[in-house]
Design a protein around this motif. Structure first.
Motif, PDB file in Angstrom:
ATOM      1  N   LYS A 122       0.837  -1.204   0.000  1.00  0.00           N
ATOM      2  CA  LYS A 122       0.000   0.000   0.000  1.00  0.00           C
ATOM      3  C   LYS A 122       0.870   1.252   0.000  1.00  0.00           C
ATOM      4  O   LYS A 122       0.609   2.205  -0.745  1.00  0.00           O
ATOM      5  N   ALA A 123       1.925   1.257   0.813  1.00  0.00           N
ATOM      6  CA  ALA A 123       2.838   2.410   0.859  1.00  0.00           C
ATOM      7  C   ALA A 123       3.527   2.607  -0.492  1.00  0.00           C
ATOM      8  O   ALA A 123       3.677   3.742  -0.955  1.00  0.00           O
ATOM      9  N   PHE A 124       3.922   1.521  -1.140  1.00  0.00           N
ATOM     10  CA  PHE A 124       4.572   1.595  -2.450  1.00  0.00           C
ATOM     11  C   PHE A 124       3.585   2.106  -3.490  1.00  0.00           C
ATOM     12  O   PHE A 124       3.904   2.989  -4.290  1.00  0.00           O
ATOM     13  N   ASP A 125       2.381   1.563  -3.476  1.00  0.00           N
ATOM     14  CA  ASP A 125       1.329   1.944  -4.422  1.00  0.00           C
ATOM     15  C   ASP A 125       0.968   3.425  -4.292  1.00  0.00           C
ATOM     16  O   ASP A 125       0.705   4.098  -5.284  1.00  0.00           O
ATOM     17  N   LYS A 126       0.970   3.944  -3.069  1.00  0.00           N
ATOM     18  CA  LYS A 126       0.611   5.345  -2.819  1.00  0.00           C
ATOM     19  C   LYS A 126       1.801   6.287  -2.942  1.00  0.00           C
ATOM     20  O   LYS A 126       1.660   7.497  -2.751  1.00  0.00           O
ATOM     21  N   GLY A 127       2.992   5.759  -3.243  1.00  0.00           N
ATOM     22  CA  GLY A 127       4.170   6.603  -3.420  1.00  0.00           C
ATOM     23  C   GLY A 127       4.804   7.057  -2.115  1.00  0.00           C
ATOM     24  O   GLY A 127       5.590   7.997  -2.110  1.00  0.00           O
ATOM     25  N   LEU A 128       4.481   6.394  -1.021  1.00  0.00           N
ATOM     26  CA  LEU A 128       5.094   6.748   0.263  1.00  0.00           C
ATOM     27  C   LEU A 128       6.487   6.154   0.414  1.00  0.00           C
ATOM     28  O   LEU A 128       7.304   6.652   1.186  1.00  0.00           O
ATOM     29  N   ILE A 129       6.741   5.071  -0.323  1.00  0.00           N
ATOM     30  CA  ILE A 129       8.079   4.501  -0.399  1.00  0.00           C
ATOM     31  C   ILE A 129       8.385   4.202  -1.850  1.00  0.00           C
ATOM     32  O   ILE A 129       7.486   4.078  -2.687  1.00  0.00           O
ATOM     33  N   THR A 130       9.661   4.097  -2.148  1.00  0.00           N
ATOM     34  CA  THR A 130      10.098   3.657  -3.466  1.00  0.00           C
ATOM     35  C   THR A 130      11.373   2.866  -3.278  1.00  0.00           C
ATOM     36  O   THR A 130      11.903   2.754  -2.168  1.00  0.00           O
ATOM     37  N   ILE A 131      11.870   2.323  -4.362  1.00  0.00           N
ATOM     38  CA  ILE A 131      13.138   1.598  -4.358  1.00  0.00           C
ATOM     39  C   ILE A 131      14.018   2.287  -5.390  1.00  0.00           C
ATOM     40  O   ILE A 131      13.616   2.466  -6.538  1.00  0.00           O
ATOM     41  N   ASP A 132      15.217   2.681  -4.971  1.00  0.00           N
ATOM     42  CA  ASP A 132      16.091   3.409  -5.897  1.00  0.00           C
ATOM     43  C   ASP A 132      16.862   2.435  -6.797  1.00  0.00           C
ATOM     44  O   ASP A 132      16.712   1.220  -6.705  1.00  0.00           O
ATOM     45  N   ASN A 133      17.699   2.992  -7.661  1.00  0.00           N
ATOM     46  CA  ASN A 133      18.418   2.189  -8.650  1.00  0.00           C
ATOM     47  C   ASN A 133      19.506   1.305  -8.045  1.00  0.00           C
ATOM     48  O   ASN A 133      20.041   0.446  -8.725  1.00  0.00           O
ATOM     49  N   SER A 134      19.826   1.514  -6.770  1.00  0.00           N
ATOM     50  CA  SER A 134      20.764   0.611  -6.091  1.00  0.00           C
ATOM     51  C   SER A 134      20.003  -0.354  -5.182  1.00  0.00           C
ATOM     52  O   SER A 134      20.580  -0.992  -4.320  1.00  0.00           O
ATOM     53  N   TYR A 135      18.684  -0.412  -5.392  1.00  0.00           N
ATOM     54  CA  TYR A 135      17.791  -1.343  -4.684  1.00  0.00           C
ATOM     55  C   TYR A 135      17.688  -1.053  -3.186  1.00  0.00           C
ATOM     56  O   TYR A 135      17.578  -1.972  -2.382  1.00  0.00           O
ATOM     57  N   LYS A 136      17.706   0.218  -2.845  1.00  0.00           N
ATOM     58  CA  LYS A 136      17.502   0.628  -1.458  1.00  0.00           C
ATOM     59  C   LYS A 136      16.131   1.271  -1.307  1.00  0.00           C
ATOM     60  O   LYS A 136      15.637   1.932  -2.214  1.00  0.00           O
ATOM     61  N   VAL A 137      15.540   1.089  -0.135  1.00  0.00           N
ATOM     62  CA  VAL A 137      14.206   1.617   0.160  1.00  0.00           C
ATOM     63  C   VAL A 137      14.334   3.092   0.542  1.00  0.00           C
ATOM     64  O   VAL A 137      15.115   3.453   1.413  1.00  0.00           O
ATOM     65  N   ILE A 138      13.535   3.926  -0.120  1.00  0.00           N
ATOM     66  CA  ILE A 138      13.519   5.363   0.134  1.00  0.00           C
ATOM     67  C   ILE A 138      12.138   5.735   0.660  1.00  0.00           C
ATOM     68  O   ILE A 138      11.121   5.319   0.102  1.00  0.00           O
ATOM     69  N   PHE A 139      12.117   6.519   1.726  1.00  0.00           N
ATOM     70  CA  PHE A 139      10.856   7.005   2.305  1.00  0.00           C
ATOM     71  C   PHE A 139      10.566   8.404   1.809  1.00  0.00           C
ATOM     72  O   PHE A 139      11.466   9.232   1.683  1.00  0.00           O
ATOM     73  N   SER A 140       9.306   8.682   1.560  1.00  0.00           N
ATOM     74  CA  SER A 140       8.896  10.020   1.137  1.00  0.00           C
ATOM     75  C   SER A 140       8.826  10.947   2.349  1.00  0.00           C
ATOM     76  O   SER A 140       8.624  10.488   3.485  1.00  0.00           O
ATOM     77  N   PRO A 141       8.960  12.242   2.106  1.00  0.00           N
ATOM     78  CA  PRO A 141       8.771  13.206   3.206  1.00  0.00           C
ATOM     79  C   PRO A 141       7.389  13.070   3.852  1.00  0.00           C
ATOM     80  O   PRO A 141       7.256  13.258   5.062  1.00  0.00           O
ATOM     81  N   LYS A 142       6.384  12.727   3.057  1.00  0.00           N
ATOM     82  CA  LYS A 142       5.035  12.567   3.608  1.00  0.00           C
ATOM     83  C   LYS A 142       5.001  11.432   4.628  1.00  0.00           C
ATOM     84  O   LYS A 142       4.391  11.551   5.688  1.00  0.00           O
ATOM     85  N   LEU A 143       5.663  10.317   4.326  1.00  0.00           N
ATOM     86  CA  LEU A 143       5.723   9.207   5.278  1.00  0.00           C
ATOM     87  C   LEU A 143       6.540   9.603   6.509  1.00  0.00           C
ATOM     88  O   LEU A 143       6.146   9.340   7.643  1.00  0.00           O
ATOM     89  N   LYS A 144       7.654  10.275   6.288  1.00  0.00           N
ATOM     90  CA  LYS A 144       8.511  10.700   7.403  1.00  0.00           C
ATOM     91  C   LYS A 144       7.799  11.689   8.331  1.00  0.00           C
ATOM     92  O   LYS A 144       8.166  11.803   9.495  1.00  0.00           O
TER      93      LYS A 144
END
Length: 130
Positions: free
Chosen positions: A65-87
């Protein structure tokens, strides 16, 4: 038509979960009933890659759900990135107990089909709430 869509979704789920050995790529949860075969580039945006296992990641229901809503993503080095909204929820107990530990963590890489960099870039540029 609806039956064909469901069959294709089941096929995609089987491919993705198999590729990730039925493990959430972020949390390591190994309970198939709690796992979702998530599209990196949404089903509705890329008909050609709907069943491409490189357009799928295995996530727990909450992280899907977080991924679908854009609250998290995965960068090109395969690390999880949190959005400012989630933070912005960092003071909440759930964030502290269940989410914080995954920020900047490298995902558990799949068995065969790595997430496609172009799809990850699309997710970051279009869906992620940066």
């Amino acid at each position: 038509r609806e039956v064909k869509t469901r069959v294709n979704q089941d096929y995609f789920r089987t491919l993705v979960l198999s590729n990730y050995s039925s493990i959430c790529t972020i949390t390591g949860i190994k309970i198939p009933e709690l796992l979702i075969a998530s599209h990196i580039k949404p089903w509705s945006k890329d008909e050609k890659n709907r069943l491409n296992p490189s357009n799928g990641i295995c996530l727990s229901a909450t992280l899907d759900k977080a991924f679908d809503k854009g609250l998290i993503t995965i960068d090109n080095s395969y690390k999880v990135i949190f959005s400012p909204k989630l933070k912005s929820h960092s003071k909440e107990q759930f964030y502290e107990d269940e989410l914080r530990k995954y920020e900047n963590k490298q995902i558990i890489l799949p068995f065969k089909f790595l997430p496609n960099i172009d799809f990850l870039t699309y997710h970051y540029d279009v869906i992620f709430q940066s």
